[in-house]
Design a protein around this motif. Structure first.
Motif, PDB file in Angstrom:
ATOM      1  N   ARG A  36       0.828  -1.205   0.000  1.00 30.89           N
ATOM      2  CA  ARG A  36       0.000   0.000   0.000  1.00 30.89           C
ATOM      3  C   ARG A  36       0.867   1.261   0.000  1.00 30.89           C
ATOM      4  O   ARG A  36       0.618   2.205  -0.733  1.00 30.89           O
ATOM      5  CB  ARG A  36      -0.911   0.018   1.239  1.00 30.89           C
ATOM      6  N   GLN A  37       1.897   1.276   0.838  1.00 28.07           N
ATOM      7  CA  GLN A  37       2.783   2.434   0.943  1.00 28.07           C
ATOM      8  C   GLN A  37       4.210   1.917   1.075  1.00 28.07           C
ATOM      9  O   GLN A  37       4.634   1.519   2.156  1.00 28.07           O
ATOM     10  CB  GLN A  37       2.403   3.276   2.166  1.00 28.07           C
ATOM     11  N   PRO A  38       4.963   1.892  -0.038  1.00 31.91           N
ATOM     12  CA  PRO A  38       6.308   1.289  -0.018  1.00 31.91           C
ATOM     13  C   PRO A  38       7.340   2.163   0.697  1.00 31.91           C
ATOM     14  O   PRO A  38       8.326   2.595   0.133  1.00 31.91           O
ATOM     15  CB  PRO A  38       6.637   1.111  -1.506  1.00 31.91           C
ATOM     16  N   ASP A  39       7.087   2.463   1.961  1.00 33.36           N
ATOM     17  CA  ASP A  39       8.011   3.204   2.812  1.00 33.36           C
ATOM     18  C   ASP A  39       8.300   2.303   4.008  1.00 33.36           C
ATOM     19  O   ASP A  39       7.468   2.167   4.907  1.00 33.36           O
ATOM     20  CB  ASP A  39       7.369   4.528   3.254  1.00 33.36           C
ATOM     21  N   TYR A  40       9.437   1.649   4.022  1.00 33.39           N
ATOM     22  CA  TYR A  40       9.686   0.639   5.035  1.00 33.39           C
ATOM     23  C   TYR A  40      11.153   0.651   5.432  1.00 33.39           C
ATOM     24  O   TYR A  40      12.011   1.205   4.747  1.00 33.39           O
ATOM     25  CB  TYR A  40       9.297  -0.745   4.522  1.00 33.39           C
ATOM     26  N   HIS A  41      11.421   0.044   6.572  1.00 32.49           N
ATOM     27  CA  HIS A  41      12.795  -0.131   7.047  1.00 32.49           C
ATOM     28  C   HIS A  41      12.820  -1.341   7.972  1.00 32.49           C
ATOM     29  O   HIS A  41      11.861  -1.591   8.705  1.00 32.49           O
ATOM     30  CB  HIS A  41      13.280   1.113   7.791  1.00 32.49           C
ATOM     31  N   GLU A  42      13.931  -2.068   7.950  1.00 36.23           N
ATOM     32  CA  GLU A  42      14.013  -3.301   8.728  1.00 36.23           C
ATOM     33  C   GLU A  42      13.913  -3.054  10.231  1.00 36.23           C
ATOM     34  O   GLU A  42      13.523  -3.953  10.989  1.00 36.23           O
ATOM     35  CB  GLU A  42      15.314  -4.058   8.425  1.00 36.23           C
ATOM     36  N   ARG A  43      14.232  -1.871  10.700  1.00 41.61           N
ATOM     37  CA  ARG A  43      14.127  -1.611  12.134  1.00 41.61           C
ATOM     38  C   ARG A  43      12.680  -1.586  12.614  1.00 41.61           C
ATOM     39  O   ARG A  43      12.420  -1.785  13.796  1.00 41.61           O
ATOM     40  CB  ARG A  43      14.824  -0.295  12.489  1.00 41.61           C
TER      41      ARG A  43
END
Length: 924
Positions: A322-329
């Protein structure tokens, strides 16, 4: 004790081992805890948590949950706002997570899993990803610990011990139920991705219910879920606003998430190659073995562990669609279960004949993985590529060199987030974020207003490429002294307001630089200066502004400029290498017939010895380093400059002294510190020692300084030198840097040597006792005393101390191809002078068609460093000319006088022109 029940108490030896692992986890996290500067996210943490509680909660943006900031708010009231204290708030839940990992895995798997629990604890304790977020003032270590507690409590809420009889019942304790409710609520209050913890639990409980048909356990869990929801009700309306949040980052493919997250949780960004590439596959194979082991004994426990590792990652993929704003933390709660699965793969607790073999292999595997973690930790601590933007160093740089009336222009994020946490100077700070999207006219007006009463401006650029602000400053100022602080560019710009004492002189006659460019005029200016007798006088520590005017006669190539401050001995004291127009107007963009003006500043060091200097300019090809020829040589003098003592007090800590010592004064001088160049010094090669003096009183009794490098076998280098050519102009309280030559003896081995410094008067009498100035490193190059295998042998002597024993040369060659020549020199005795090697390729008519001139081994083995019987391998490369037969000659010469070292053959006969003929090279 029944193996079906989890171990309630570990053996003493294992408890001692786990205590050691916890201490290790604490040590690797507290080490360098405040070494790095805060970065923007940490600055947000401090800025937000420092506000009154009600105001903080009212203004909390929708993308943030309040839990961490509420906790940090209370923590700051107890500890203050030092970097160490703020980050320690994140450290201890990370250590707690290590302990929770051991306890959780032991309870899920029973006492037979003690080896796997110990391995998981050790791997998590030394994992660079975990250490990085334990040392960051954010909520992620808290999210991990809260997620582990909630998942640890889940079986207790359900009333199952995950024994040999799957789902065997046990009495629920209300303490566990309350702990589960609170820890789950903490997860979702810490971070919006914390909802993936109860999501994981929901999926597990549904599977567990289908397998056990235990409605009482399900109802207890459901009641806990209702309690969590009630606790979250006050924040739920604010949370719903997250669905309108557009994100922070440039969108990326969600399908990269699984492997990216797996790699992060197992090896982190700090793991060096090739381990970073293949170790995640090792962890994956171990995790598969771990799942197989769980399937043979504790299926429900293995299922909970597997879901705890997988669901957050799968959830991150679903949210990113939906919103490709991600980080593994964001899903750090999955990292510990990932490590646990791999640890069970190392120690699957199989019985029978294979048990001892598996235990042995597991121990070897654990040692290897912990060793790899140690490499990653070492890189995490030391590799600046992995470090945060250094706002602290940027602020210290400005604080050390700022002058009254300076202005600081921040072209990046809000300076209140981090920069103002470190900067405590007097300069006015201007936030330029409002210029984004403005027209050029509006930006020009705003920058003119921001700098109208300043003689100098400091520009801070970060998180984006140079743009309109830097272009305006390049046009209207004199950029100088740019430094990079891990992504933050700090540049000092000289300005020219009407109300400042800035004197200018016009100097330097016109000068041609090649055929394309002509230097038509030069103006040099300086604050707080005068120009007696047409020579510019400028105090140390001030900014010299140099303007050059150029006539473009034909399209020029790409050139770099080198502006230098040089003394009468030819020593360079300050230099600026740059592209014209601060990079905005490179020479290749200059148009024929159009006059170009370039401005550049040169910051005079505050510890510069008073005296006469020259300001010179060199143009060179950045690809080759070759200088553009002029009638005056490679360096053209633009102006004479008389440096006077600094007019502002100097903080010794701001000088960047490599080895500060601060010794009590003798002969009216105090020794503040020393630095060697190069560092370390090299045996048998010339070096230079910088010494910082502070004038305690006048007159200065000393006129000479004696330097000695001492080792176990005596002095290996040093000498007696004049204190300075400018001592008469030194002033009380002034700090001055002087430079003295030093060359360690060629036979000195690698090691650290004690440096002693003594002052003497005109008669040579020593003033007081010599100072112990610490230790300096000296590095000896590797030496060989046996001739290697070579294709061609020869016996040519050069002088009394050098022999050429043989050579190798590539053959055959084609036009334009490299001709590689390797010479094998041997020293017959100590060589007392630095000689260069020449290699000439000559045609049948005696014309020189190719050559190589270089110090032996490309300067790494100068002849004065050779020891008797030492063999030196010396490589040269020439470019093959057109087809033909060419003779190759070799010799040695003095680079100052040009005189060749006499060459004789094996019989002692003089060789013509002192050039030994090696071979004939045929080019086809």
């Amino acid at each position: 004790m029944n193996d079906a029940a989890p171990a309630r108490r570990s053996p003493p030896l294992l408890r001692g081992l786990m205590l050691g692992v916890l201490l290790l986890a604490f040590f690797v996290r507290v080490y360098h805890l405040d070494y790095q500067s805060f970065w923007s996210d940490e600055g947000i943490s401090l800025l937000r948590a420092s506000r009154p509680m009600g105001e903080m909660l009212r203004d909390m943006p929708v993308e943030h949950a309040p839990g961490y900031f509420v906790g940090l708010n209370g923590w700051l009231r107890l500890t203050g706002t030092s970097d160490f204290a703020i980050r320690f708030f994140s450290l201890w839940p990370s250590v707690l997570a290590v302990a929770l990992t051991y306890r959780w895995l032991l309870e899920l798997g029973g006492r037979r899993r003690w080896a796997a629990a110990a391995a998981a604890t050790t791997l998590l304790a030394t994992n660079a990803f975990q250490v990085a977020y334990a040392e960051e003032a954010r909520m992620y270590s808290w999210l991990l610990a809260a997620g582990l507690i909630a998942t640890w409590m889940l079986p207790k809420v359900l009333g199952t011990g995950f024994g040999e009889a799957e789902g065997q019942g046990s009495r629920m304790r209300w303490g566990a139920w309350i702990a589960y409710v609170l820890s789950t609520a903490v997860c979702i209050y810490l971070h919006h991705f914390g909802f993936l913890v109860p999501t994981t639990h929901t999926l597990f409980v549904l599977i567990w219910l289908a397998a056990t048909r235990d409605p009482r356990g399900f109802l207890r869990w459901a009641a806990a879920g209702v309690a969590v929801l009630l606790l979250y009700t006050v924040w739920l309306p604010r949370f719903l606003g997250i669905f309108g949040f557009s994100g922070w980052r440039t969108p990326q493919s969600p399908w990269a998430i699984p492997w990216r997250y797996w790699t992060a949780y197992t090896v982190g960004d700090a793991m060096p190659e090739p381990l970073h590439w293949w170790l995640p596959w090792v962890y994956l194979a171990l995790a598969v073995l771990g799942l197989i082991a769980w399937g043979r004994t504790r299926r429900m426990g293995g299922l909970l562990l597997a879901l705890s590792a997988a669901v957050p990652i799968v959830g991150a993929v679903a949210l990113a669609l939906r919103q490709p704003d991600y980080h593994e933390r964001y899903t750090i709660m999955a990292s510990a279960p990932v490590i646990m699965l791999a640890a069970v793969g190392l120690f699957p607790a199989w019985s029978g004949k294979r048990a001892a073999l598996w235990q042995s292999l597991g121990i070897l595997g654990l040692v290897g993985l912990v060793g790899a973690n140690a490499l990653a930790l070492q890189r995490l601590y030391t590799d600046a590529i992995l470090h945060k933007p250094d706002f602290r160093a940027a602020a210290q740089r400005i604080r050390a060199l700022e002058a009254p009336g300076d202005v600081i222009l921040i072209d990046g994020p809000d300076p209140e987030k981090v920069f103002l946490h470190y900067y405590d100077g007097d300069a006015r700070v201007v936030d330029l974020r409002a210029l984004e999207g403005k027209s050029d006219a509006e930006a020009d007006a705003a920058l003119s207003e921001a700098t109208h009463d300043a003689a100098r401006a400091w520009g801070l650029l970060y998180f984006h490429a140079p743009g309109p602000v830097q272009a305006w400053l390049a046009r209207n100022g004199w950029p100088a002294a740019e430094t990079l602080h891990n992504g933050i560019f700090v540049t000092l710009y000289g300005l020219s307001p009407d109300d400042h004492n800035i004197v200018a002189i016009d100097s330097a006659p016109a000068q041609d630089f090649g055929s394309a460019l002509r230097l038509a005029g030069t103006t040099a200016t300086c604050e707080n200066s005068d120009n007696p007798d047409g020579v510019l006088a400028c105090p140390a520590g001030e900014l010299l502004r140099v303007t050059t005017i150029w006539e473009v006669r034909e399209p020029p190539a790409s050139y770099r400029f080198s502006l230098r401050l040089v003394d009468d001995a030819g020593r360079v004291w300050a230099a600026e290498d740059y592209t014209p127009g601060d990079g905005f107007t490179p020479t290749e963009s200059w148009q024929t017939g159009v006059t170009q003006t370039d401005r550049r500043g040169l910051l005079l060091p505050a510890d510069l010895p008073p005296g006469d200097y020259r300001v010179t300019l060199r143009l060179y090809d950045p690809a080759t380093g070759e200088a553009i020829t002029t009638e005056a040589g490679p360096d053209v003098t633009l102006a004479g400059l008389t440096v006077t003592p600094a007019i502002r007090p100097i903080n010794p800590e701001a000088l960047g002294i490599a080895h500060p010592v601060d010794r009590a004064p003798q002969g009216s001088l105090r020794l503040l510190g020393v630095a060697a160049a190069p560092g370390p010094l090299h045996s048998g090669q010339p070096g230079e020692l910088s010494v910082w003096w502070q004038v305690e009183s006048l007159p200065i009794n000393a006129s000479q300084v004696e330097i000695a490098l001492e080792g176990p076998n005596g002095v290996i280098g040093g000498g007696l030198h004049p204190l300075s050519e400018t001592t008469a102009s030194w002033m009380s309280g002034q700090i001055v840097r002087e430079r003295y030559p030093v060359m360690p003896d060629a036979a000195a081995p690698t090691g650290e040597y004690r440096l002693r410094v003594a002052l003497r008067d005109d008669t040579g009498a020593e003033l007081g006792q010599p100072w112990d100035a610490g230790r300096l490193a000296v590095e000896a190059r590797p030496r060989a005393y046996r001739l290697p295998r070579m294709n061609q042998r020869t016996d040519v002597n050069f002088g009394e101390a050098v022999a050429l024993r043989g050579y190798d040369v590539t053959s055959p060659v084609t036009p334009g191809a490299p001709i590689e020549l390797t010479l094998y020199w041997q020293a017959k005795d100590r060589v007392t002078a630095p000689y260069k090697v020449f290699v000439h390729l000559v045609d049948a008519a005696g014309n020189l068609v190719a050559q190589s001139d270089a110090f032996p081994a490309s300067g790494a083995a100068p002849t004065e460093s050779w020891l008797p019987r030492e063999v030196v391998v010396d490589r040269h490369e020439l470019r093959a000319p057109g087809p033909g037969a060419y003779q190759m000659y070799v010799g040695l010469y003095d680079p100052v006088s040009g005189a060749r070292l006499p060459a004789t053959d094996a019989n002692g006969a003089q060789i013509p022109n002192d050039a030994a003929l090696l071979t004939t090279v045929t080019v086809r």
